[in-house]
Design an enzyme around this catalytic site. Structure first.
Site, PDB file in Angstrom:
ATOM      1  N   ASP A 144     -14.752   1.096   0.697  1.00 32.71           N
ATOM      2  CA  ASP A 144     -14.631   0.323   1.933  1.00 32.71           C
ATOM      3  C   ASP A 144     -14.761   1.219   3.159  1.00 32.71           C
ATOM      4  O   ASP A 144     -15.387   0.849   4.148  1.00 32.71           O
ATOM      5  CB  ASP A 144     -13.283  -0.411   1.977  1.00 32.71           C
ATOM      6  CG  ASP A 144     -13.262  -1.640   1.079  1.00 32.71           C
ATOM      7  OD1 ASP A 144     -14.346  -2.065   0.631  1.00 32.71           O
ATOM      8  OD2 ASP A 144     -12.162  -2.172   0.826  1.00 32.71           O
ATOM      9  N   LYS A 148     -18.170   0.650   5.123  1.00 28.02           N
ATOM     10  CA  LYS A 148     -17.916  -0.325   6.191  1.00 28.02           C
ATOM     11  C   LYS A 148     -17.117   0.235   7.363  1.00 28.02           C
ATOM     12  O   LYS A 148     -17.527   0.110   8.526  1.00 28.02           O
ATOM     13  CB  LYS A 148     -17.185  -1.534   5.588  1.00 28.02           C
ATOM     14  CG  LYS A 148     -17.976  -2.175   4.452  1.00 28.02           C
ATOM     15  CD  LYS A 148     -17.161  -3.200   3.703  1.00 28.02           C
ATOM     16  CE  LYS A 148     -17.919  -3.710   2.478  1.00 28.02           C
ATOM     17  NZ  LYS A 148     -17.147  -4.708   1.708  1.00 28.02           N
ATOM     18  N   GLU A 252      -9.624  -8.753   2.720  1.00 24.85           N
ATOM     19  CA  GLU A 252     -10.412  -8.147   3.793  1.00 24.85           C
ATOM     20  C   GLU A 252     -11.065  -6.860   3.287  1.00 24.85           C
ATOM     21  O   GLU A 252     -10.543  -6.194   2.393  1.00 24.85           O
ATOM     22  CB  GLU A 252      -9.539  -7.830   5.017  1.00 24.85           C
ATOM     23  CG  GLU A 252      -8.917  -9.061   5.685  1.00 24.85           C
ATOM     24  CD  GLU A 252      -9.926  -9.869   6.488  1.00 24.85           C
ATOM     25  OE1 GLU A 252     -11.085  -9.427   6.633  1.00 24.85           O
ATOM     26  OE2 GLU A 252      -9.560 -10.954   6.958  1.00 24.85           O
ATOM     27  N   CYS A 253     -12.200  -6.499   3.914  1.00 27.90           N
ATOM     28  CA  CYS A 253     -12.938  -5.314   3.466  1.00 27.90           C
ATOM     29  C   CYS A 253     -12.432  -4.023   4.085  1.00 27.90           C
ATOM     30  O   CYS A 253     -12.833  -2.941   3.686  1.00 27.90           O
ATOM     31  CB  CYS A 253     -14.417  -5.473   3.795  1.00 27.90           C
ATOM     32  SG  CYS A 253     -14.764  -5.484   5.566  1.00 27.90           S
ATOM     33  N   GLY A 254     -11.570  -4.120   5.086  1.00 33.44           N
ATOM     34  CA  GLY A 254     -11.042  -2.915   5.715  1.00 33.44           C
ATOM     35  C   GLY A 254     -11.347  -2.825   7.196  1.00 33.44           C
ATOM     36  O   GLY A 254     -10.613  -2.207   7.957  1.00 33.44           O
TER      37      GLY A 254
END
Length: 290
Positions: A144, A148, A252-254
């Site tokens: 992550d 991202k 959530e992805c971070g």
């Protein structure tokens, strides 16, 4: 970007083109109360006239696409400069998502799209050669951060971002269930959620009514689309984001989480290295003086 300052929030990248933005806590509370009753287009118009260094961040979800269309129309009607878009290419997007990116750029030719990939790699094979295969399974937090969080931080830094528009909505549930219209994240970035009050159905209706390009996967049972390895189609009675990280507690992805554990680890390593260098310099000076 912005930073906490004197019991308020002040932008940290002040210059001629992006002057400082300052919110006191009472001011932020007041703005959220006022904007709560505004329509998304009204919130966007306020942002375009009030927040320098404004960008839209999107993974080309339906809400983000509706917002892109709204911004384009407002820019034309009000003669505002177009709000640029930041798109994070993790190198693991569906081909349908990348095709959509091309369609968006053709539909809105005046809108600049800034694409950021993981540092020092440009293809999936390069990424896997450097970090190994299925990093999202072996070291999820690291994945992550690399795919991202770090690219987002780099985008904000290189573009001089003060504020970002996101497609988060309260009806998406989980951590998004009680978001404000305006938030300040841990790094000090002003995050605005103009469609926070809208439902998925309202977004769908806007997209259909305005003939906004959307991801072909939405016609195949998907509602929220991310990386191909962590996204699945959902059933009619499931929550909108149920297809993301299915079977996990993760939501959530971070990017919208507090600073990740991996980022904290890197910072700790950096501080240790600085401490070691400082000690070495002291010892060197002592030896020279002797």
């Amino acid at each position: 970007m912005s930073s906490y300052k004197d019991e308020g929030y002040a932008s940290g990248s002040s210059n001629e083109s992006h002057p400082e933005v300052f919110f006191t806590r009472p001011h932020l509370k007041f703005l959220n109360k006022q904007l709560q009753s505004f329509e998304p287009q009204e919130i966007l118009q306020w942002c375009m006239t009030s927040l320098p260094g404004l960008y839209q961040t999107t993974a080309l979800g339906l809400t983000g696409l509706a917002m892109t269309d709204m911004l384009s129309k407002l820019s034309e009607q009000q003669q505002h400069q177009e709000v640029d878009v930041i798109f994070l290419d993790t190198l693991y997007h569906f081909s349908e998502t990348l095709n959509l990116l091309d369609r968006i750029q053709k539909r809105y030719p005046l809108k600049r799209v800034h694409v950021f990939k993981p540092a020092d790699v440009s293809t999936t094979s390069q990424f896997e050669k450097k970090y190994g295969e299925k990093l999202w399974e072996t070291k999820e937090t690291q994945y992550d951060f690399i795919a991202k969080v770090e690219p987002a931080q780099r985008a904000y830094r290189e573009l001089g971002v003060n504020a970002v528009l996101t497609g988060r909505r309260r009806s998406q549930g989980a951590k998004r269930g009680d978001i404000d219209i305006i938030e300040i994240d841990e790094a000090g970035v002003i995050k605005v959620n103009p469609l926070a009050n809208w439902t998925f159905q309202q977004v769908q209706e806007y997209v259909k009514a305005n003939d906004v390009p959307y991801n072909d996967l939405l016609d195949r049972g998907y509602k929220s689309v991310g990386d191909w390895h962590s996204t699945q189609p959902i059933k009619e009675d499931e929550d909108e984001r149920a297809g993301r990280w299915k079977g996990q507690t993760k939501t959530e992805c971070g990017i919208h989480n507090p600073r990740s554990k991996y980022a904290q680890f890197l910072r700790q390593q950096e501080l240790k290295e600085q401490e070691m260098n400082a000690k070495e310099n002291i010892m060197t000076n002592i030896e020279v003086g002797a």
